[in-house]
Structure formats: C-alpha cells, structure tokens
Motif scaffolding. Structure first.
Motif: not given
Length: 280
Positions: A15-38
């Motif tokens: 695993r590689t490190p990521a800034s807190s801003e990048e972490q939040q952006r990637k968390i948001h991307e995962v949420r978008e990929l998961l969709g609202d139903d899940l």
C-alpha cells in the motif's frame, strides 16, 4: 464456504500513502461506485473508516476497493455477522478459554485478541469460525473514528500439533480477516510455536498477504530478545504470565460473559440479555 486464495507472489503491491484530501476524494469515489442502494442497506457498516481500510488494502485503487466492499456486503447478507451475539455461540464458556478479548489494551491503546490455538473444544470448525467472526465484529466497532491496524493478536502455540488447527480452517480464517476485515490487525504475535510448526508455517504463509505477513512476529518466553517485543507492546502487570507477563489471575468466565453481553447491547444485537451487573 470455499475460497480461492492468492499466494504472496500473486498478491497486490504494498500500500502507498495518500494525503487526507486524496483519501476523502477516493472515499467519495467508492461511495459513487457503490451507489445509494447499498449505502442505504448497510449505513453503519459503510462508514468512512471502513471504506478507507478497504482502500488501503487495495493500494488506494477505487475500483478494486469497491469490488472488495461489494463482495463483503454479499457475504454479510448471507452470514449476518452483525447479528451474532454471545448467547448464539456454541459452548461459549469453553470457547472463551480458547479465544477471548482481554480487558486491557496494549501500550499504544490498541485492542488485544488472544487465541489459545492448541486448546481443545467441543465445537466444530464451522462454529469456531463463527466464534472468530463474532470477535472480529466486536473489534471493528467504531470504525468511523477508530484507527487503522487497531488490534494486536496474540496466538499461543504451546502444545500445538498438526491436528490442532486444520489447514482449511486456518485458510478460511485468514481469508475472512484479510478480505472482510482488512486493516484491522496491527500485529500478530506467534507465541512459543514448537519446532513442528515450521513445516505448517511454510504452507500457511503462502496464503498471507504481504502486508499481513510483515506484521507477524515470532516470540518465545525464554528468549530475552523476543521478550523485549512483549515488553515494548504491553504492560507486563496486565499481560498474561503465559506470554511473559505477570498476570496470573486467569479468565473469570462469569464476568467475561457479562462484559460480552454488554458489548452486544452496545452493538445493538442483544436478545433478551440478562446482565449480571454485580460482577462489574
């Protein structure tokens, strides 16, 4: 359940490190990929902390992390780990002597999980896996604000033989820990393994991901150098004597059962729980 396992050579890169801003952006991307139903289906499980751990385990690759989260959701629908309570466990009192959560933390404030690997129980391998999942659910509480790698796992291998832990059970346990509860284990202490364990370890380590493999530490109570590992990690007045500590009190099953039932209440999975408050 049967699973396909990656060997260490096939596993994903470190695993590689990521800034807190990048972490939040990637968390948001995962949420978008998961969709609202899940997210509506499992809001407590899909906290930012949980998603962050899955991202770390997949080297911050949002598509791979999303796939892993979806596989975990599918498993949680079928297995319902959040509904397992202390009183659901078969032979729970004897089982608690084989695997339990001590009432102390390590020096870094992390939870401690103890397994007495060679201890015999009356439960089947399937029930022992259920026992493990119950503890994993307890240890993963408060994932939104909890730290990653928040558990120190101590495995007592005194008296271990090849028949003590079937390979399938070890593999399935590792699969569940690494794939459904990634980023939970900070260190895995292999305490006093006998010489015969070496051959078993040569097989088992191929099913351990590199990130987890690096956390495994072999410790021997009669070896001063390895005992310093325990002294650095634990308050020896609290650590059990079998691991080189000074605590000889043993596990009080009545008090322990009450503590786990209170934990079940906190988790919201209690079923007509009767807690003995006088034992606190």
């Amino acid at each position: 359940m049967s699973y396909h396992f990656k060997t260490r050579s096939e596993a994903t890169p470190p695993r590689t490190p990521a800034s807190s801003e990048e972490q939040q952006r990637k968390i948001h991307e995962v949420r978008e990929l998961l969709g609202d139903d899940l997210q509506t289906e499992m809001p407590s499980f899909l906290s930012n902390g949980t998603i962050r751990r899955f991202l770390r385990a997949r080297n911050w690759n949002t598509e791979q992390a999303t796939k892993a989260v979806k596989e975990t959701i599918k498993w949680r629908r079928q297995y319902k780990p959040d509904e397992i309570c202390w009183d659901d466990l078969a032979d729970r009192e004897n089982g608690a002597r084989k695997a339990y959560l001590p009432d102390y933390l390590d020096k870094n404030g992390r939870k401690v999980f103890v397994t007495m690997v060679s201890m015999k129980t009356k439960t089947s391998g399937k029930e022992q896996i259920k026992h493990l999942v119950y503890y994993l659910e307890n240890m993963s509480l408060n994932s939104e604000h909890g730290e990653d790698d928040n558990v120190v796992w101590i495995c007592d291998f005194r008296g271990w033989t090849l028949s003590s832990t079937p390979l399938w059970e070890s593999r399935e346990s590792l699969y569940i820990i690494q794939n459904y509860y990634p980023g939970l284990i900070a260190a895995a202490i292999v305490s006093n393994p006998p010489k015969i364990f070496e051959s078993f370890w040569k097989i088992l380590k191929h099913f351990i991901e590199p990130a987890m493999h690096d956390k495994v530490k072999f410790v021997y109570t009669k070896n001063s150098e390895s005992q310093r590992i325990m002294e650095d990690l634990f308050d020896l007045d609290k650590l059990e004597s079998v691991f080189g500590g000074r605590n000889t009190s043993g596990l009080d099953i009545v008090k322990y059962a009450d503590r786990m039932r209170r934990q079940d209440q906190f988790r919201g999975c209690c079923k007509n729980i009767n807690v003995n408050t006088s034992s606190t």
